[in-house]
Design a protein around this motif. Sequence first.
Motif, mmCIF file in Angstrom:
data_model
loop_
_atom_site.group_PDB
_atom_site.id
_atom_site.type_symbol
_atom_site.label_atom_id
_atom_site.label_comp_id
_atom_site.label_asym_id
_atom_site.label_seq_id
_atom_site.Cartn_x
_atom_site.Cartn_y
_atom_site.Cartn_z
ATOM 1 N N LEU A 14 0.826 -1.212 0.000
ATOM 2 C CA LEU A 14 0.000 0.000 0.000
ATOM 3 C C LEU A 14 0.859 1.260 0.000
ATOM 4 O O LEU A 14 0.553 2.235 -0.699
ATOM 5 C CB LEU A 14 -0.944 0.001 1.202
ATOM 6 N N ARG A 21 -5.388 0.990 -4.063
ATOM 7 C CA ARG A 21 -5.645 -0.421 -3.759
ATOM 8 C C ARG A 21 -5.368 -1.326 -4.951
ATOM 9 O O ARG A 21 -4.818 -2.415 -4.797
ATOM 10 C CB ARG A 21 -7.079 -0.602 -3.281
ATOM 11 N N GLN A 25 -2.568 -4.245 -5.009
ATOM 12 C CA GLN A 25 -2.841 -5.655 -5.316
ATOM 13 C C GLN A 25 -1.819 -6.198 -6.299
ATOM 14 O O GLN A 25 -1.300 -7.302 -6.115
ATOM 15 C CB GLN A 25 -4.240 -5.821 -5.907
#
Length: 137
Positions: A14, A21, A25
């Motif tokens: 992060l 987000r 990922q």
Amino acid sequence: MGDTYVTLKVREALRSAGGSRGQAQRILIAMALEDEQLLRGLAQPFLKAIAGSAVERVARATKDGDAVIARSSAPVAASRGSARPQRRLSPTALDALVAQIGQGERAPLANAASGAEVSPDQASAMKTLAAAFRSRK
């Protein structure tokens, strides 16, 4: 391999992504491909569901379910009773689509295996799926 390690890696992703987000990922997936401990920590809570899904998929692909699987060790061909050929996205096109979900980007997708663009029906189906997942959030 506790939650602490996974949590630290998620926070690191992060931070690297600047709070995005979607980008976090992708970073976390790249990290997990290089770090077996992280991969196991991420997958552990979902392992039962993953295994259940795999068993269900193979069991549905057979006409007689478990009875056919027990009698045969040969690979099972999918049979859905329809005469139309199955269309599948190439791994590259699928990765591009997954990267776009929730990002608001609408880049044209091409099926890298054949070099052909995705059909309008296929694109419409994927947009419907993406909208369904967005409405769940």
